[in-house]
Structure formats: structure tokens, C-alpha cells
Motif scaffolding. Structure first.
Motif, PDB file in Angstrom:
ATOM      1  N   PRO A   1       0.667  -1.043  -0.603  1.00 38.88           N
ATOM      2  CA  PRO A   1      -0.380   0.125   0.233  1.00 38.88           C
ATOM      3  C   PRO A   1       0.448   1.171  -0.093  1.00 38.88           C
ATOM      4  CG  PRO A   1      -1.035  -1.551   2.106  1.00 38.88           C
ATOM      5  CD  PRO A   1       0.964  -1.710   0.953  1.00 38.88           C
ATOM      6  N   SER A   2       0.524   2.538  -0.677  1.00 36.44           N
ATOM      7  CA  SER A   2       0.923   3.360  -0.857  1.00 36.44           C
ATOM      8  C   SER A   2       1.645   4.270   0.684  1.00 36.44           C
ATOM      9  CB  SER A   2       0.630   4.203  -2.418  1.00 36.44           C
ATOM     10  OG  SER A   2      -0.221   5.175  -1.424  1.00 36.44           O
ATOM     11  N   GLU A   3       0.848   4.050   1.242  1.00 37.60           N
ATOM     12  CA  GLU A   3       0.409   4.060   2.983  1.00 37.60           C
ATOM     13  C   GLU A   3       1.754   3.599   3.662  1.00 37.60           C
ATOM     14  OE1 GLU A   3      -4.272   4.668   1.330  1.00 37.60           O
ATOM     15  OE2 GLU A   3      -2.152   3.333   1.211  1.00 37.60           O
ATOM     16  N   SER A   4       2.406   3.173   3.148  1.00 36.77           N
ATOM     17  CA  SER A   4       3.313   2.863   4.024  1.00 36.77           C
ATOM     18  C   SER A   4       4.258   2.778   2.912  1.00 36.77           C
ATOM     19  CB  SER A   4       3.221   0.883   4.286  1.00 36.77           C
ATOM     20  OG  SER A   4       3.057   0.646   2.772  1.00 36.77           O
ATOM     21  N   PHE A   5       4.491   4.241   2.198  1.00 37.13           N
ATOM     22  CA  PHE A   5       6.058   4.406   2.326  1.00 37.13           C
ATOM     23  C   PHE A   5       6.722   5.193   3.009  1.00 37.13           C
ATOM     24  CE2 PHE A   5       4.227   3.563  -3.210  1.00 37.13           C
ATOM     25  CZ  PHE A   5       4.466   2.348  -2.775  1.00 37.13           C
ATOM     26  N   PHE A   6       5.928   6.090   2.961  1.00 36.43           N
ATOM     27  CA  PHE A   6       6.486   7.352   3.940  1.00 36.43           C
ATOM     28  C   PHE A   6       6.610   6.745   5.585  1.00 36.43           C
ATOM     29  CE2 PHE A   6       4.127  10.557   1.050  1.00 36.43           C
ATOM     30  CZ  PHE A   6       5.600  11.259   0.848  1.00 36.43           C
ATOM     31  N   PRO A   7       6.143   6.309   6.108  1.00 35.78           N
ATOM     32  CA  PRO A   7       6.303   5.233   7.162  1.00 35.78           C
ATOM     33  C   PRO A   7       7.844   4.504   7.450  1.00 35.78           C
ATOM     34  CG  PRO A   7       3.716   6.006   7.040  1.00 35.78           C
ATOM     35  CD  PRO A   7       4.444   6.157   5.262  1.00 35.78           C
ATOM     36  N   VAL A   8       7.687   3.828   6.340  1.00 35.03           N
ATOM     37  CA  VAL A   8       8.730   3.176   6.256  1.00 35.03           C
ATOM     38  C   VAL A   8       9.855   3.846   5.825  1.00 35.03           C
ATOM     39  CG1 VAL A   8      10.288   1.516   4.011  1.00 35.03           C
ATOM     40  CG2 VAL A   8       7.424   1.264   5.287  1.00 35.03           C
ATOM     41  N   HIS A   9      10.222   4.957   5.358  1.00 34.59           N
ATOM     42  CA  HIS A   9      11.377   6.123   4.548  1.00 34.59           C
ATOM     43  C   HIS A   9      11.713   6.624   6.237  1.00 34.59           C
ATOM     44  CE1 HIS A   9      13.849   7.983   2.205  1.00 34.59           C
ATOM     45  NE2 HIS A   9      13.982   9.468   2.968  1.00 34.59           N
ATOM     46  N   GLU A  10      10.947   6.906   6.519  1.00 34.28           N
ATOM     47  CA  GLU A  10      10.935   7.517   7.606  1.00 34.28           C
ATOM     48  C   GLU A  10      11.808   6.558   9.106  1.00 34.28           C
ATOM     49  OE1 GLU A  10       7.352   9.064   9.209  1.00 34.28           O
ATOM     50  OE2 GLU A  10       7.050  11.000   7.204  1.00 34.28           O
ATOM     51  N   ARG A  11      11.219   5.325   9.282  1.00 28.78           N
ATOM     52  CA  ARG A  11      12.218   4.760  10.097  1.00 28.78           C
ATOM     53  C   ARG A  11      13.435   3.532   9.194  1.00 28.78           C
ATOM     54  NH1 ARG A  11       6.460   4.433  11.038  1.00 28.78           N
ATOM     55  NH2 ARG A  11       6.310   4.828  12.524  1.00 28.78           N
ATOM     56  N   LYS A  12      14.041   4.333   7.921  1.00 24.46           N
ATOM     57  CA  LYS A  12      14.608   3.588   7.475  1.00 24.46           C
ATOM     58  C   LYS A  12      16.674   3.586   8.646  1.00 24.46           C
ATOM     59  CE  LYS A  12      17.871   4.235   3.698  1.00 24.46           C
ATOM     60  NZ  LYS A  12      17.566   4.901   1.261  1.00 24.46           N
ATOM     61  N   GLY A  13      16.602   2.827   8.395  1.00 21.89           N
ATOM     62  CA  GLY A  13      18.158   1.879   9.348  1.00 21.89           C
ATOM     63  C   GLY A  13      17.857   1.749  10.423  1.00 21.89           C
ATOM     64  N   GLN A  14      16.372   2.266  11.326  1.00 18.47           N
ATOM     65  CA  GLN A  14      16.119   1.984  12.698  1.00 18.47           C
ATOM     66  C   GLN A  14      15.822   0.362  13.280  1.00 18.47           C
ATOM     67  OE1 GLN A  14      13.506   5.460  13.281  1.00 18.47           O
ATOM     68  NE2 GLN A  14      14.371   6.352  12.286  1.00 18.47           N
ATOM     69  N   ASP A  15      14.926  -0.095  12.094  1.00 17.81           N
ATOM     70  CA  ASP A  15      13.851  -1.412  12.485  1.00 17.81           C
ATOM     71  C   ASP A  15      14.389  -1.609  11.180  1.00 17.81           C
ATOM     72  OD1 ASP A  15      12.483  -0.288  14.821  1.00 17.81           O
ATOM     73  OD2 ASP A  15      11.328   0.786  12.690  1.00 17.81           O
ATOM     74  N   THR A  16      13.761  -3.449  11.427  1.00 19.14           N
ATOM     75  CA  THR A  16      14.005  -4.718  10.318  1.00 19.14           C
ATOM     76  C   THR A  16      13.491  -4.001   9.118  1.00 19.14           C
ATOM     77  OG1 THR A  16      14.915  -6.356  12.176  1.00 19.14           O
ATOM     78  CG2 THR A  16      14.055  -6.819   9.849  1.00 19.14           C
ATOM     79  N   PRO A  17      14.025  -4.360   7.797  1.00 13.79           N
ATOM     80  CA  PRO A  17      13.182  -3.267   6.609  1.00 13.79           C
ATOM     81  C   PRO A  17      11.531  -4.307   6.626  1.00 13.79           C
ATOM     82  CG  PRO A  17      15.245  -3.583   5.718  1.00 13.79           C
ATOM     83  CD  PRO A  17      14.658  -4.016   7.182  1.00 13.79           C
ATOM     84  N   PRO A  18      10.800  -3.976   6.332  1.00 12.95           N
ATOM     85  CA  PRO A  18      10.003  -4.939   5.705  1.00 12.95           C
ATOM     86  C   PRO A  18      10.375  -4.941   3.948  1.00 12.95           C
ATOM     87  CG  PRO A  18       8.712  -2.664   5.334  1.00 12.95           C
ATOM     88  CD  PRO A  18      10.138  -2.167   6.358  1.00 12.95           C
ATOM     89  N   HIS A  19       9.090  -6.629   3.429  1.00 12.51           N
ATOM     90  CA  HIS A  19      10.089  -6.601   2.157  1.00 12.51           C
ATOM     91  C   HIS A  19       9.114  -5.695   0.947  1.00 12.51           C
ATOM     92  CE1 HIS A  19      11.851 -10.828   3.159  1.00 12.51           C
ATOM     93  NE2 HIS A  19      12.968  -9.867   2.793  1.00 12.51           N
ATOM     94  N   VAL A  20       9.139  -5.801   0.017  1.00  8.92           N
ATOM     95  CA  VAL A  20       8.975  -5.466  -1.470  1.00  8.92           C
ATOM     96  C   VAL A  20       8.866  -7.041  -2.805  1.00  8.92           C
ATOM     97  CG1 VAL A  20       8.433  -3.893  -3.423  1.00  8.92           C
ATOM     98  CG2 VAL A  20       9.402  -3.146  -1.248  1.00  8.92           C
ATOM     99  N   MET A  21       8.240  -7.484  -2.862  1.00  5.23           N
ATOM    100  CA  MET A  21       8.154  -8.991  -4.163  1.00  5.23           C
ATOM    101  C   MET A  21       8.742  -7.787  -5.547  1.00  5.23           C
ATOM    102  SD  MET A  21       5.243 -11.535  -2.575  1.00  5.23           S
ATOM    103  CE  MET A  21       3.905 -10.487  -2.196  1.00  5.23           C
ATOM    104  N   VAL A  22       9.881  -8.502  -5.502  1.00  5.77           N
ATOM    105  CA  VAL A  22      10.365  -8.072  -7.206  1.00  5.77           C
ATOM    106  C   VAL A  22      10.003  -9.168  -8.191  1.00  5.77           C
ATOM    107  CG1 VAL A  22      12.467  -6.622  -7.988  1.00  5.77           C
ATOM    108  CG2 VAL A  22      11.850  -6.185  -5.414  1.00  5.77           C
ATOM    109  N   TYR A  23      10.048  -9.002  -8.985  1.00  2.00           N
ATOM    110  CA  TYR A  23      10.201  -9.704 -10.680  1.00  2.00           C
ATOM    111  C   TYR A  23      10.014  -9.469 -11.860  1.00  2.00           C
ATOM    112  CZ  TYR A  23       4.954  -8.858 -10.467  1.00  2.00           C
ATOM    113  OH  TYR A  23       3.922  -8.560 -10.227  1.00  2.00           O
ATOM    114  N   GLY A  24      10.963 -10.599 -12.053  1.00  2.00           N
ATOM    115  CA  GLY A  24      11.767 -10.087 -13.632  1.00  2.00           C
ATOM    116  C   GLY A  24      12.550 -10.469 -13.893  1.00  2.00           C
TER     117      GLY A  24
END
Length: 211
Positions: free
Chosen positions: A128-151
């Protein structure tokens, strides 16, 4: 890195702003009115332009439009030959309730058929786009959540991995484009968990292999 944002709604607008604030040269394109593009650009030090301007000379492009607009934006973008294109589109109908491509193909595979010379990699479609700014604000502080990537293009995946880490997520390699047949339906689960179940929409996920 020069990044073109094709589609400046919730997904493209937020990702583009964070990338611009992370030092990338971002051009926002494709909105109902140019004033929206100008506002996004002004808020983060980016640029506003046409689709052609966003694509020209870009190191990577983000495709972030409703499935019904894919044909139009690709017509304006050209053949995208040799270009890394990150796709976060889910092939939904006009009501956003049903997948119009599923099971025997995927939106990711259909896009690759439309522009076979582009270097396609899909990501962010289940986040969800609602997670982008909160995750960015926590960058380097917590274990990061995943984003699935395929190609299917290993080099394009590496570009996507770096841009995902810039946001604050950890990329989870989810195989080739064909796996979009399984990942894209998961986006509907994301909708349930983020928007239907109680709590904020800033929902994230992380996969772990237990030893």
C-alpha cells in the motif's frame, strides 16, 4: 539516477517524491492536470513534464497508472527499448475489484508483450502507498519490510533493488515475470489487510526462512 514517473497518483507521486529527496533526478508525468505535476515537483525538488520528457534519457522509469490507462501512456512513451521499467500496475477492472488478467498470464507478462524491448521488472504492486513515507522515515532503524520483485532481466532487477532500498524496504526476489500470475492476486489480499481489516492502511509484510 534520472527517473521518469509515468503516472503521478498515490503510488507514483509518493515513490517519486521519496526518490527525489534521496538525491535522484525525478520527472513527474501523466496526470489529469499539469498543476498536480508542478505541485509534486515543487514539494521535492523534482521536475514536471510530458511522458516523452520523463522518458528521454532516463536511467529508469516507473509505470504507475490504472490498467485502463496503460495503452495510452505507453503510446506516449514510445518503444522503451533498452530501458529499465519498474511496473507497479495491477491489471484491475474499472471498479478495482477484479483482475482482468490472471491464472494463464499476468499483467507483467502482458506489458512485456506490449513493449518487448523494454527491461521489465515488477515491484510495489502488493504494498500500500500509505506505507511508503512511514517506512522511509524508519529507514535504518528497524528490520525493513519486504517488497516482492519479479522480472526476467537480472540487471533491471538490480536497479529495482537499489531503488527499493532507497525507499527503506528490502527487496524480496520473487522470480521471473511469469510469477506475476501468483504475485498479482496477492495484491488483492493486500487490499483486504490494508483497507478492510481494522487499523491503519500502512500495512507491510516480511518473509522469513526459519532455521
Amino acid at each position: 539516477m534520472k527517473i521518469g514517473i509515468l503516472g503521478s497518483g498515490l503510488m507514483g507521486g509518493k515513490l517519486g517524491q521519496i526518490w527525489a529527496r534521496s538525491g535522484h533526478d525525478v520527472t513527474f508525468a501523466y496526470a489529469r492536470n499539469h498543476a498536480k505535476l508542478e505541485r509534486l515537483a515543487a514539494e521535492c525538488g523534482g521536475h514536471a513534464g510530458s511522458v516523452a520528457e520523463a522518458v528521454e534519457g532516463a536511467d529508469a522509469v516507473l509505470l504507475a497508472v490504472h490498467w485502463s490507462r496503460v495503452g495510452d501512456v505507453l503510446d506516449q512513451a514510445g518503444d522503451l527499448a533498452g530501458m529499465v521499467v519498474l511496473n507497479c500496475c495491477v491489471p484491475l477492472d474499472d471498479s478495482n475489484s477484479e483482475l482482468v488478467v490472471a491464472h494463464t498470464s499476468s499483467g507483467a507478462e502482458e506489458l512485456a508483450k506490449m513493449r518487448p524491448d523494454a527491461r521489465w521488472v515488477s515491484c510495489f504492486s502488493t504494498t500500500p502507498s500509505e506505507s511508503f513515507f512511514p517506512v522511509h522515515e524508519r529507514k535504518g532503524q528497524d528490520t525493513p519490510p519486504h517488497v516482492m520483485v519479479y522480472g526476467d532481466d537480472a540487471g533491471a532487477k538490480q536497479v529495482a533493488f537499489d531503488l527499493i532500498r532507497d525507499i527503506g524496504f528490502e527487496p524480496q526476489d520473487t522470480g521471473g515475470l511469469r510469477n506475476g500470475r501468483y504475485v498479482e492476486p496477492f495484491a488483492m489480499v493486500s487490499v483486504e489487510l490494508a483497507y478492510v481489516q481494522p487499523g491503519p492502511a500502512s500495512w507491510t509484510y516480511r518473509f522469513e526462512k526459519l532455521r
